[in-house]
Design a protein around this motif. Sequence first.
Motif, PDB file in Angstrom:
ATOM      1  N   PRO A  95      49.019  47.696   2.024  1.00 51.35           N
ATOM      2  CA  PRO A  95      49.994  46.689   2.426  1.00 51.35           C
ATOM      3  C   PRO A  95      50.885  46.224   1.277  1.00 51.35           C
ATOM      4  O   PRO A  95      50.488  46.279   0.109  1.00 51.35           O
ATOM      5  CB  PRO A  95      49.103  45.536   2.898  1.00 51.35           C
ATOM      6  N   GLY A  96      52.104  45.793   1.637  1.00 48.02           N
ATOM      7  CA  GLY A  96      52.987  45.053   0.758  1.00 48.02           C
ATOM      8  C   GLY A  96      53.018  45.410  -0.708  1.00 48.02           C
ATOM      9  O   GLY A  96      53.492  46.473  -1.109  1.00 48.02           O
ATOM     10  N   ASP A  97      52.507  44.513  -1.538  1.00 46.26           N
ATOM     11  CA  ASP A  97      52.574  44.676  -2.992  1.00 46.26           C
ATOM     12  C   ASP A  97      51.818  45.916  -3.471  1.00 46.26           C
ATOM     13  O   ASP A  97      52.256  46.589  -4.412  1.00 46.26           O
ATOM     14  CB  ASP A  97      52.025  43.425  -3.689  1.00 46.26           C
ATOM     15  N   ASP A  98      50.693  46.220  -2.844  1.00 47.61           N
ATOM     16  CA  ASP A  98      49.940  47.414  -3.230  1.00 47.61           C
ATOM     17  C   ASP A  98      50.754  48.674  -2.947  1.00 47.61           C
ATOM     18  O   ASP A  98      50.755  49.626  -3.733  1.00 47.61           O
ATOM     19  CB  ASP A  98      48.606  47.479  -2.463  1.00 47.61           C
ATOM     20  N   PHE A  99      51.448  48.684  -1.818  1.00 50.41           N
ATOM     21  CA  PHE A  99      52.311  49.815  -1.491  1.00 50.41           C
ATOM     22  C   PHE A  99      53.469  49.890  -2.478  1.00 50.41           C
ATOM     23  O   PHE A  99      53.884  50.977  -2.894  1.00 50.41           O
ATOM     24  CB  PHE A  99      52.814  49.679  -0.057  1.00 50.41           C
ATOM     25  N   GLY A 100      53.985  48.734  -2.895  1.00 52.70           N
ATOM     26  CA  GLY A 100      55.063  48.717  -3.880  1.00 52.70           C
ATOM     27  C   GLY A 100      54.636  49.346  -5.198  1.00 52.70           C
ATOM     28  O   GLY A 100      55.379  50.141  -5.802  1.00 52.70           O
ATOM     29  N   ALA A 101      53.427  49.036  -5.651  1.00 49.16           N
ATOM     30  CA  ALA A 101      52.909  49.634  -6.889  1.00 49.16           C
ATOM     31  C   ALA A 101      52.728  51.136  -6.729  1.00 49.16           C
ATOM     32  O   ALA A 101      53.034  51.929  -7.633  1.00 49.16           O
ATOM     33  CB  ALA A 101      51.588  48.969  -7.266  1.00 49.16           C
ATOM     34  N   PHE A 102      52.239  51.552  -5.551  1.00 45.41           N
ATOM     35  CA  PHE A 102      52.078  52.977  -5.269  1.00 45.41           C
ATOM     36  C   PHE A 102      53.431  53.691  -5.290  1.00 45.41           C
ATOM     37  O   PHE A 102      53.559  54.795  -5.840  1.00 45.41           O
ATOM     38  CB  PHE A 102      51.408  53.153  -3.911  1.00 45.41           C
ATOM     39  N   LEU A 103      54.450  53.076  -4.692  1.00 44.73           N
ATOM     40  CA  LEU A 103      55.790  53.677  -4.669  1.00 44.73           C
ATOM     41  C   LEU A 103      56.338  53.883  -6.076  1.00 44.73           C
ATOM     42  O   LEU A 103      56.956  54.916  -6.372  1.00 44.73           O
ATOM     43  CB  LEU A 103      56.749  52.791  -3.869  1.00 44.73           C
ATOM     44  N   ARG A 104      56.118  52.921  -6.949  1.00 48.75           N
ATOM     45  CA  ARG A 104      56.606  53.059  -8.325  1.00 48.75           C
ATOM     46  C   ARG A 104      55.908  54.222  -9.027  1.00 48.75           C
ATOM     47  O   ARG A 104      56.547  54.995  -9.756  1.00 48.75           O
ATOM     48  CB  ARG A 104      56.403  51.744  -9.085  1.00 48.75           C
ATOM     49  N   ALA A 105      54.615  54.356  -8.798  1.00 49.54           N
ATOM     50  CA  ALA A 105      53.868  55.460  -9.407  1.00 49.54           C
ATOM     51  C   ALA A 105      54.318  56.801  -8.839  1.00 49.54           C
ATOM     52  O   ALA A 105      54.468  57.793  -9.578  1.00 49.54           O
ATOM     53  CB  ALA A 105      52.369  55.261  -9.179  1.00 49.54           C
ATOM     54  N   GLU A 106      54.538  56.876  -7.518  1.00 51.57           N
ATOM     55  CA  GLU A 106      55.015  58.110  -6.893  1.00 51.57           C
ATOM     56  C   GLU A 106      56.412  58.483  -7.393  1.00 51.57           C
ATOM     57  O   GLU A 106      56.719  59.660  -7.592  1.00 51.57           O
ATOM     58  CB  GLU A 106      55.053  57.963  -5.367  1.00 51.57           C
ATOM     59  N   ASN A 107      57.239  57.486  -7.593  1.00 56.73           N
ATOM     60  CA  ASN A 107      58.583  57.725  -8.104  1.00 56.73           C
ATOM     61  C   ASN A 107      58.517  58.428  -9.460  1.00 56.73           C
ATOM     62  O   ASN A 107      59.207  59.432  -9.705  1.00 56.73           O
ATOM     63  CB  ASN A 107      59.318  56.393  -8.225  1.00 56.73           C
ATOM     64  N   ASP A 108      57.649  57.943 -10.338  1.00 56.49           N
ATOM     65  CA  ASP A 108      57.497  58.559 -11.663  1.00 56.49           C
ATOM     66  C   ASP A 108      56.886  59.953 -11.554  1.00 56.49           C
ATOM     67  O   ASP A 108      57.308  60.882 -12.256  1.00 56.49           O
ATOM     68  CB  ASP A 108      56.613  57.670 -12.553  1.00 56.49           C
ATOM     69  N   ARG A 109      55.900  60.113 -10.666  1.00 55.40           N
ATOM     70  CA  ARG A 109      55.234  61.412 -10.514  1.00 55.40           C
ATOM     71  C   ARG A 109      56.202  62.468 -10.006  1.00 55.40           C
ATOM     72  O   ARG A 109      56.266  63.586 -10.546  1.00 55.40           O
ATOM     73  CB  ARG A 109      54.056  61.285  -9.544  1.00 55.40           C
ATOM     74  N   VAL A 110      56.955  62.145  -8.960  1.00 55.06           N
ATOM     75  CA  VAL A 110      57.894  63.105  -8.364  1.00 55.06           C
ATOM     76  C   VAL A 110      59.004  63.453  -9.353  1.00 55.06           C
ATOM     77  O   VAL A 110      59.387  64.627  -9.468  1.00 55.06           O
ATOM     78  CB  VAL A 110      58.477  62.552  -7.053  1.00 55.06           C
ATOM     79  N   ALA A 111      59.487  62.466 -10.082  1.00 54.04           N
ATOM     80  CA  ALA A 111      60.519  62.744 -11.084  1.00 54.04           C
ATOM     81  C   ALA A 111      60.010  63.742 -12.118  1.00 54.04           C
ATOM     82  O   ALA A 111      60.741  64.664 -12.530  1.00 54.04           O
ATOM     83  CB  ALA A 111      60.953  61.448 -11.761  1.00 54.04           C
ATOM     84  N   GLY A 112      58.749  63.575 -12.528  1.00 55.21           N
ATOM     85  CA  GLY A 112      58.164  64.501 -13.502  1.00 55.21           C
ATOM     86  C   GLY A 112      58.043  65.906 -12.954  1.00 55.21           C
ATOM     87  O   GLY A 112      58.353  66.889 -13.633  1.00 55.21           O
ATOM     88  N   VAL A 113      57.589  66.040 -11.690  1.00 49.26           N
ATOM     89  CA  VAL A 113      57.464  67.362 -11.058  1.00 49.26           C
ATOM     90  C   VAL A 113      58.820  68.020 -10.944  1.00 49.26           C
ATOM     91  O   VAL A 113      58.976  69.220 -11.251  1.00 49.26           O
ATOM     92  CB  VAL A 113      56.806  67.240  -9.666  1.00 49.26           C
ATOM     93  N   LEU A 114      59.827  67.282 -10.511  1.00 50.99           N
ATOM     94  CA  LEU A 114      61.173  67.854 -10.352  1.00 50.99           C
ATOM     95  C   LEU A 114      61.750  68.294 -11.702  1.00 50.99           C
ATOM     96  O   LEU A 114      62.423  69.327 -11.782  1.00 50.99           O
ATOM     97  CB  LEU A 114      62.108  66.822  -9.679  1.00 50.99           C
ATOM     98  N   ARG A 115      61.463  67.534 -12.728  1.00 54.58           N
ATOM     99  CA  ARG A 115      61.929  67.953 -14.076  1.00 54.58           C
ATOM    100  C   ARG A 115      61.218  69.218 -14.515  1.00 54.58           C
ATOM    101  O   ARG A 115      61.843  70.145 -15.061  1.00 54.58           O
ATOM    102  CB  ARG A 115      61.699  66.821 -15.081  1.00 54.58           C
ATOM    103  N   ASN A 116      59.911  69.283 -14.284  1.00 58.93           N
ATOM    104  CA  ASN A 116      59.156  70.490 -14.658  1.00 58.93           C
ATOM    105  C   ASN A 116      59.627  71.727 -13.924  1.00 58.93           C
ATOM    106  O   ASN A 116      59.570  72.852 -14.451  1.00 58.93           O
ATOM    107  CB  ASN A 116      57.647  70.280 -14.417  1.00 58.93           C
ATOM    108  N   LEU A 117      60.094  71.544 -12.676  1.00 58.87           N
ATOM    109  CA  LEU A 117      60.597  72.663 -11.894  1.00 58.87           C
ATOM    110  C   LEU A 117      62.062  72.976 -12.206  1.00 58.87           C
ATOM    111  O   LEU A 117      62.622  73.906 -11.635  1.00 58.87           O
ATOM    112  CB  LEU A 117      60.431  72.360 -10.398  1.00 58.87           C
ATOM    113  N   GLY A 118      62.640  72.168 -13.072  1.00 61.57           N
ATOM    114  CA  GLY A 118      64.041  72.403 -13.433  1.00 61.57           C
ATOM    115  C   GLY A 118      65.047  71.987 -12.380  1.00 61.57           C
ATOM    116  O   GLY A 118      66.188  72.454 -12.375  1.00 61.57           O
TER     117      GLY A 118
END
Length: 329
Positions: free
Chosen positions: A303-326
């Motif tokens: 819920p709410g704030d916990d989901f917000g923290a998860f979204l921030r972590a996913e944002n960083d994770r996906v950005a890293g994967v996309l950079r690694n894939l070029g």
Amino acid sequence: MRTRSVVAVLVALAAVLLVPPAVGGLTGGGDGTQLRGLRFLVPNAPGGGYDITARTAAKAMEDAGITGAVEVFNLPGAGGTVGLGRTVNESGNDRLVMSMGLGVVGAVYTNDSPATLTDATPIARLTQETEIVVVGKDSPLRTFDDLRVTWTADPGAVPVGGGSSPGGPDHLAPMLMAEGIGIDPRTVNYVSYDGGGELLAAVLGGKVAFGVSGLSEYADQIEAGELRVLAVTAPQRVPGLDAPTLTEAGVDVEFTNWRGIVAPPGLSDEGRADLVAAFTELRESPEWGEALQRNGWQDAYLPGDDFGAFLRAENDRVAGVLRNLGLVA
């Protein structure tokens, strides 16, 4: 005459007392009353994962009495970022929510979207599920080993379909698969479709060699024998599905997709609390429990704030994967 008048007044008064007040009025919310006027925005085409999730959640909320009638409408485009832009522009509207997931996180990067998920209000993560590697019943690819041999021989000649834009789950999963097999992801011929509905037609029509999508989107076609599953991306096999995990198939990749709900920015504390409470009540309802089982979804509620923290972590994770894939700088 006077007696009849008194009786008429008493009957009218009794009728008023016996009729319950309109539940929640036009708004309703966190005091336990019904939420009225809720609208679901689906940022991809009908038949896709966000669409199925939104319509399933809306019906469960109606059936459970959590809401009044819920409107679900589609606004597809740019991997979900057109819908995200509309949501962000509806600042302060606490009767609009958007069905979304991992795909929108990646699409923000790959579409250079001016609106981002940090602009939206996190309401709840609802589900997670495995991705599947799927072919039509008449495909010459009978097993994952068949796919591996064909794909590694000439990656560019093997079109791979997904129901999300670059950066979404249907794109990230085959890219990680390719990398695990030893194929340079930059040589993968990925064909993007706007949701699972469009991808299904491409798989059945032989326009792609194989597709990657969420299990729930194709459960009916798999059961009917129209589609064949070559592998699942989850860490464990799916009960009732005759398909190995990627790990069992010799590819060191585990991948799950998730879906959730965001709302516009600028909500009042009360408006935000009402929405979080409504989706918490949904999660606890038997109607939603049945929907999870029927669609093969795993409960992944945050819920709410916990989901917000998860979204921030996913944002960083996906950005890293996309950079690694070029795929992004």
